[in-house]
Design a protein around this motif. Structure first.
Motif, PDB file in Angstrom:
ATOM      1  N   UNK A 215      53.235 149.044  57.817  1.00 53.01           N
ATOM      2  CA  UNK A 215      53.647 148.182  56.579  1.00 53.01           C
ATOM      3  C   UNK A 215      52.723 148.352  55.514  1.00 53.01           C
ATOM      4  N   UNK A 216      52.216 147.249  54.974  1.00 50.28           N
ATOM      5  CA  UNK A 216      51.349 147.232  53.856  1.00 50.28           C
ATOM      6  C   UNK A 216      49.776 148.045  54.407  1.00 50.28           C
ATOM      7  N   UNK A 217      49.439 147.858  55.275  1.00 48.84           N
ATOM      8  CA  UNK A 217      48.432 148.311  56.136  1.00 48.84           C
ATOM      9  C   UNK A 217      48.137 149.999  56.176  1.00 48.84           C
TER      10      UNK A 217
ATOM     11  N   UNK B 244      49.281 151.808  53.702  1.00 48.59           N
ATOM     12  CA  UNK B 244      48.497 152.273  52.430  1.00 48.59           C
ATOM     13  C   UNK B 244      47.069 152.526  52.529  1.00 48.59           C
ATOM     14  N   UNK B 245      46.396 151.096  53.108  1.00 50.95           N
ATOM     15  CA  UNK B 245      44.945 151.085  53.007  1.00 50.95           C
ATOM     16  C   UNK B 245      44.298 152.034  54.009  1.00 50.95           C
TER      17      UNK B 245
ATOM     18  N   UNK C 145      44.315 155.653  52.894  1.00 52.47           N
ATOM     19  CA  UNK C 145      43.136 155.912  51.747  1.00 52.47           C
ATOM     20  C   UNK C 145      42.014 155.623  52.616  1.00 52.47           C
TER      21      UNK C 145
ATOM     22  N   UNK D 154      45.828 158.412  46.054  1.00 49.90           N
ATOM     23  CA  UNK D 154      46.563 157.031  45.441  1.00 49.90           C
ATOM     24  C   UNK D 154      48.043 157.338  44.759  1.00 49.90           C
ATOM     25  N   UNK D 155      48.135 158.401  43.995  1.00 46.30           N
ATOM     26  CA  UNK D 155      49.323 158.408  43.302  1.00 46.30           C
ATOM     27  C   UNK D 155      50.477 159.021  44.565  1.00 46.30           C
TER      28      UNK D 155
ATOM     29  N   UNK E 233      50.144 157.950  47.735  1.00 43.16           N
ATOM     30  CA  UNK E 233      50.314 156.645  48.639  1.00 43.16           C
ATOM     31  C   UNK E 233      51.222 155.671  48.047  1.00 43.16           C
ATOM     32  N   UNK E 234      51.252 155.493  46.589  1.00 40.33           N
ATOM     33  CA  UNK E 234      52.173 154.551  46.046  1.00 40.33           C
ATOM     34  C   UNK E 234      53.664 154.508  46.431  1.00 40.33           C
ATOM     35  N   UNK E 235      53.936 155.891  46.931  1.00 38.24           N
ATOM     36  CA  UNK E 235      55.539 155.511  47.428  1.00 38.24           C
ATOM     37  C   UNK E 235      55.538 156.021  48.990  1.00 38.24           C
TER      38      UNK E 235
ATOM     39  N   UNK F 231      55.998 154.136  51.790  1.00 31.97           N
ATOM     40  CA  UNK F 231      57.198 153.693  52.522  1.00 31.97           C
ATOM     41  C   UNK F 231      58.325 154.711  52.503  1.00 31.97           C
ATOM     42  N   UNK F 232      58.407 155.255  51.061  1.00 38.36           N
ATOM     43  CA  UNK F 232      59.751 156.144  50.939  1.00 38.36           C
ATOM     44  C   UNK F 232      59.525 157.506  51.696  1.00 38.36           C
TER      45      UNK F 232
END
Lengths: 211, 134
Positions: free
Chosen positions: A130-132, A134-135, A138, A169-170, A172-174, A176-177
């Motif tokens: 999930x949200x983790x 992204x982190x 990175x 980051x650019x 990682x913004x998407x 989930x997709x």
């Protein structure tokens, strides 16, 4: 009066099937309309009914139109959107910093790294995090960037790491997709990421700007 | 709702982290955060920066990268060789062979931060836009 029809290329139909839908509406940019004329059966019928004479464009022009249409279609796909975002962002970075070519290359490299990792990773792993995710992604990019900066891309420069992370980051913004794409698109992500990574290395070390 | 806030905070921290790393890296070019008290043995140009960034090789083997505006303010446009550098950490002036030179944030610093901020803004826009159209 005879009207010679150009070769039917179902560009418009493919665009409808594959095109990226936003908010229930399909964006149909100018390129798509232009390409649609190439294989549009209804358009040709209308012209026949109106009795208009249709002049065949030269073969080279038709081929270019087909290529442009295919490129436009690919750029609207999931991998294509990432390439578009990374390359355009890097172009702006290069315009802001015209005397340095390493920063733009690092930005593209960071994004390319994320594409390769996401494409190669099992999709359920990224989705479960999930949200983790992204982190985690990175942090992974930070570690790899730090290691390569200390070893391969010396001398060590924190700014290079910052641009690598910003490029990552650019993408990682998407995330989930990207994690939800099918197997074919996941393979495309790995290929696209590899090509972008190689391209950024070529740009950094072979082309170069400045002394 | 709470999960959305946690995600927003994590995202904000990541963006801030990227800018912070870039800030620290670019600030080092001005010598402001560094402490130096030794002789400059040799100087050169950093590869790929169109001669805007210079490298100073210090007596101890340490190598610092500075932007060219410092070299210009020190009065020597070509090199900064065989001079003594002395400053405390976070001091805004450096003593070069007894003479004081002011340390400023150069245009290279601001351009670098602007480029990083642009990338973070693009990432944030993609993030927000993805949520709105999902």
């Amino acid at each position: 009066m005879s009207v010679s029809c150009p070769a039917r290329v179902p560009v418009r139909e493919s665009a409808l099937a594959i095109g990226f839908r936003r908010g229930g509406r399909l964006r149909a940019p100018l390129l798509d309309v232009w390409a649609g004329e190439l294989g549009g059966g209804a358009d040709v019928d209308d012209r026949q009914r109106r009795g208009e004479a249709e002049e065949d464009p030269p073969y080279v022009v038709r081929s270019i139109r087909v290529l442009v249409a295919r490129a436009a279609r690919w750029l609207r796909s999931t991998p294509g959107q990432q390439v578009r975002a990374l390359v355009l962002s890097a172009l702006v970075v290069q315009l802001v910093l015209p005397y340095r070519y390493d920063n733009a290359a690092h930005a593209v490299g960071g994004g390319a790294l994320v594409l390769m990792l996401v494409g190669a990773a099992p999709s359920n792993v990224v989705r479960r995090l999930g949200a983790w995710a992204d982190l985690g992604m990175m942090v992974l990019v930070l570690g790899l960037a730090w290691l390569t900066e200390m070893t391969v891309f010396g001398p060590f420069d924190l700014v290079d790491i910052a641009f690598t992370l910003a490029g990552a980051l650019v993408v990682v913004a998407v995330l989930p997709e990207l994690a939800s794409v099918g197997t074919a698109d996941a393979r495309s992500l790995v290929v696209v990421g590899s090509v972008l990574a190689l391209g950024s290395l070529v740009y950094r070390y072979v082309l170069g700007i400045g002394a | 709702m709470r999960r959305r806030w946690v995600r927003a905070m994590v995202w904000g921290l990541m963006g801030f982290g990227v800018l912070a790393i870039g800030f620290v890296g670019a600030l080092r070019w001005t010598l402001i955060p560094l402490a130096v008290d030794e002789q400059v043995v040799d100087s050169g140009y950093q590869d790929g920066t169109s001669e805007r960034m210079r490298t100073l090789n210090l007596e101890s083997g340490r190598r610092v990268v500075v932007d060219r505006s410092l070299i210009y303010r020190a009065g020597d446009r070509d090199a900064l060789r065989d001079v003594s550098l002395s400053k405390q950490r976070w001091e805004r002036t450096v003593t070069i062979d007894g003479g004081e030179v002011e340390l400023r944030l150069s245009s290279e610093f601001w351009r670098t931060m602007a480029a990083l901020a642009f990338l973070v803004a693009v990432a944030s826009w993609r993030r927000v836009h993805r949520r709105l159209t999902a």
